[in-house]
Design a protein around this motif. Sequence first.
Motif, PDB file in Angstrom:
ATOM      1  N   SER A   1      -5.930   7.775  -7.677  1.00 48.03           N
ATOM      2  CA  SER A   1      -4.695   7.032  -7.883  1.00 48.03           C
ATOM      3  C   SER A   1      -3.819   7.023  -6.652  1.00 48.03           C
ATOM      4  N   GLY A   2      -4.287   7.602  -5.537  1.00 53.07           N
ATOM      5  CA  GLY A   2      -3.497   7.630  -4.327  1.00 53.07           C
ATOM      6  C   GLY A   2      -3.488   6.296  -3.613  1.00 53.07           C
ATOM      7  N   SER A   3      -2.767   6.255  -2.494  1.00 49.34           N
ATOM      8  CA  SER A   3      -2.630   5.008  -1.745  1.00 49.34           C
ATOM      9  C   SER A   3      -3.981   4.487  -1.269  1.00 49.34           C
ATOM     10  N   GLU A   4      -4.806   5.363  -0.707  1.00 47.94           N
ATOM     11  CA  GLU A   4      -6.115   4.925  -0.224  1.00 47.94           C
ATOM     12  C   GLU A   4      -7.030   4.518  -1.369  1.00 47.94           C
ATOM     13  N   ALA A   5      -6.887   5.200  -2.528  1.00 49.10           N
ATOM     14  CA  ALA A   5      -7.707   4.829  -3.686  1.00 49.10           C
ATOM     15  C   ALA A   5      -7.370   3.427  -4.164  1.00 49.10           C
ATOM     16  N   ILE A   6      -6.086   3.047  -4.123  1.00 49.65           N
ATOM     17  CA  ILE A   6      -5.698   1.697  -4.526  1.00 49.65           C
ATOM     18  C   ILE A   6      -6.276   0.670  -3.558  1.00 49.65           C
ATOM     19  N   ALA A   7      -6.179   0.954  -2.259  1.00 53.62           N
ATOM     20  CA  ALA A   7      -6.751   0.023  -1.276  1.00 53.62           C
ATOM     21  C   ALA A   7      -8.261  -0.093  -1.442  1.00 53.62           C
ATOM     22  N   ARG A   8      -8.926   1.027  -1.723  1.00 52.63           N
ATOM     23  CA  ARG A   8     -10.373   0.979  -1.928  1.00 52.63           C
ATOM     24  C   ARG A   8     -10.722   0.165  -3.172  1.00 52.63           C
ATOM     25  N   PHE A   9      -9.926   0.308  -4.224  1.00 53.48           N
ATOM     26  CA  PHE A   9     -10.169  -0.454  -5.453  1.00 53.48           C
ATOM     27  C   PHE A   9      -9.991  -1.951  -5.211  1.00 53.48           C
TER      28      PHE A   9
END
Length: 810
Positions: free
Chosen positions: A478-486
Amino acid sequence: MSGRARLALCAAVATLCAAGALLPLVEPISWLIQAAVLLALVTGVGAAARRAPLAGPLVIGAQALACVLLMTLLFTPGEAILGLLPGPDALAEFSRLVQAGVRDVGRYASPAPVTPGIRLLLIAGVLVIGLIVDALAVTYRSAAPAGLPLLALYSVAAGLSQGGAGWLRFLIAAAGYLLLLLAEGRDRLSQWGRVFGGVGGAAGPPGRGQGFAALGGSALAPVRTGRRIGALVLGIALVVPALLPSLGGGLFGTSGSGTGPGGGGGTISAVNPLVSLQDSLNQPEDKEVLNYRTTAADTRDLYLRIVALDQFDGTTWKPSERTVTDVPERLPGPPGLSSSVDLNRVNTSISTAEWYAQNWLPLPYPASKVDISGRWRFEPQGRTLVGDRGQNTHGLQYQVESLQVRPTSQQLANAPAPPADLLREYTKVPRSLPQVVRNTARQVTRSAPTAYAKAVKLQDWFALNGGFSYNTDVRAGSGSEAIARFLRQKQGFCVHFSFSMAAMARTLGIPARVAVGFTPGTKQPDGTTSVGLKDAHAWPELYFQGIGWTRFEPTPSRGSIPDYAYPDTPDTPDPGSPDPAPSRSTAPSEDPSAAPSCGPDEQRSGSGKACVSLPAESGSGPPDGGSSPWTIALIALAGALVLLLPAGPLLWRLRIRSGRLAGPDGDTAAGTLAAWRELLDTAWDFGILPDESLTPRKAAERIIRIGDLQPEPAAAARRAAAAVEQILYAPQPQPVSGLALDVQQVRAGLRAGASRGLRLRAQLAPRSAARLRWAWSARWSALLLRCRTSRPVAAARRALAALRPGPRRA
C-alpha cells in the motif's frame, strides 16, 4: 542411560516443545508426529555415531545424511533411486514442493491446511533446528547457545500466529529449554563426582568426594544459579511483552488484546489490514464470519464497515490515533449530510461466528444506534466501535439502526467545496508519492468538470475501461511505490484498487479515505444473509459536502457500483416509441469478399489479385537453381501458419458469434443466455470489461454509457437485458424473438462510436478471445495431470529408476 544420551533426548524434547508453537498455524497436527519420529531417528543416529566414537564434524555429517535420506523416503520415494537415494528427479520434486510451500504460506491465513509443500517446510525446519540444537548441546557440550535456534523457531511461530503464540505454548517452549540447561548442568557436575550439600567454604581435604565445596564454594551453587537465571529470563520474557505495545489481531481473524483504557477517554492505535485481508480472500474454505437479518429491501449497498483508514504516510494506509468515548444512546449524525438527500432508516440484527474474534465491530455505514452488550467504545471521526480491555466480536448478537443514504448524481455534481480543515486533513499525500500517480489522475480526469465527475472517471477507469484485472495472488502493498507498481502492472485485489483510487483522488483535491470491512454477503433461504471470509473487502470513501462520506467501487468483479455513480437515465425505453428496424447497410461487412477462382493450371499470384500460369513440368527432378517440391511445400506451410496464427482469434470469434446467434432467436433459455453472452463479449471486444456483479439491466446501462450508444442501439441493448431478466426471473418465461438482431444492432452501435484503432482491435484481436486461452489452459492442465497419473507413465518411470546404477561401493 548415559549423560550424553540423556542430554540428546532433552535436546530433541526441547526442539519439539519449541515446534509446538507452530500448531496454531496449521491443521491438522499430524505433521508434528511425523517430525517427532524423524527427529528421534536422527537423534538415535547421533547417539550411535558418538558411541563409535566419531569426531564431532563426522557425527553432524552422519545426522545430516540421515535427515536427507529420511526426507527423501517420506516425500519423494517415487522419484528417488531405490526409493531412498535422492537423484535428479527427487531434487526437482523437492524444489517443486518448496516453491509450492512458499506460495501456500503466503496464500493461506492461519490455520492453514497442511499441503504437501507446507508439510515439507514444517518438518524440514524442525529437523534442521533439531540438528543444530543437538550439535551445540550434545556434540560440543554448549547448551546455552542452543537456545538461539530454539528462540528462532518459537519467534517465527509467534510472529506468524495471529494474536501471538499464547502463554501456554511459550511456557512449554521455555520449559524445554530449561530442561536442556538442567540436563547439561547435571552432566557437567556428574564429572566432578558426588555433590554434597555442605556450606560453602567448609574445611576438609580437596578430595574428589567434595567437588566444588573443596574449592571454597557451595556445591549446589551452579544448579541454584542456573535455576535462578532461568526463572529470571522467563520472568522477563513474560513481563516485557505485556508492557510493550502489541501488534493486535487481524481484522478478519482472531485478535489480540483490546485497546484503550477504561473510563471516558483513551485512544485507538493503527492497524495494517493488508495481510489479514489477502489471507481471508485466499482461504480455500469460505467460512461464515457473520449473518444478519435486515429490513432493507435492497442489500447491495449494505456494506459492513469495520474501520476507516484515513492516514497515508507513504508506507501504508492506516487509521489515525484518535480519542474514543463511551458509546452514546444515539450516535451523532454523519458529517456533511444535509436534509435534502433521500435516505431510508434500516434495522439490522447481526450475529457473529464463535471463531470470529477481533476488536472492531462490523457496522453498516452510517450507523445511528447500536444496541450491544459488553465493553465497547466509540470513535467519532471514523464512526467505528472498538473493544475495550479484551472485548472482541466472539459470538456476538447485536442490533444496528443505520441510514441508507441515496444521493442523486446531480446532488453530487452540485456539491459545494468541503470545509477547509477537512479538506486539508483528507487530501494529504506524502512527498514520496511518485509523480506518475498525480499525472495519471490528471490524465484520466482531464475532461471532468466537477469533483464528482472526476471520482466517477477514476472509478470507471479502474473498474471498467482501464485494462485492470482482479488477482488476489499479487503481492500486497500500500506504499507509494506499490501504488505506482500497481498502475504499471494493472493487476491486484481490492486493497490495490481502493488505496490507489483514494491516493489519486487526494492528488485531485478530493477528500478521500479507505474503508475496510465486508461486502453485503449472500442471501440464504431462511431470509438471513451470510457473510464469509471471501466477502472481506476494501473500498474508497470520498467526501462531498451535503452528502458526507460516499462509497465508490473501483474493484472489478467485486461488490456493486452504487446507483449514484451512473447518470440519471430511465431504466427502460419509452413503451410508446416503436422498435427501430435493424439496418445492415450502415455496418461494414464482416464476411471476407470471395476471391476469383483459378484454373487447374493456374495459381494465385503473390499479391493474391491475379492468377498466373504454372510452368510445364520438364522432368522428374527440379531444375538447376530451383527448389524441390518438399521445400516449396514447407515454405507454403510456413506461410499459411504465419497468416493463420494471427487470424486465429478472428476466426474463433466469428465461429463463436455465429453459433450463439444461430437458430431460432431466443425461443429457449439457452438461446437467450447465449445471445446475452455474445452481447457482453462484443462490448468486451470494444474495451468494456464484463462485470459479473451487475444485473443485466445495470450491465446494459453501463455498456450504453461507456460505449456512448445512440438511441436505437441503446434500445436494443435494453431489450436484450429485459429478455434475459424475463428468462431468469419470470415464473413462466415467454419466448423472445429478434434477440440476434438486437445484438447485431448493439455491435453496429459500438463500432459507430469507436475509433478506427479500436474497431481494428475488436475485429482482428478481440479481447474476448481470452476465453479461448483459458479453455486451452484448462485442457492442457487436465491433460498433464492425466499423463502424470497414468499407469504407463508411472511404470516407465519405475523402470527407468530401476535401471539407474546404484552407489559405488568402496
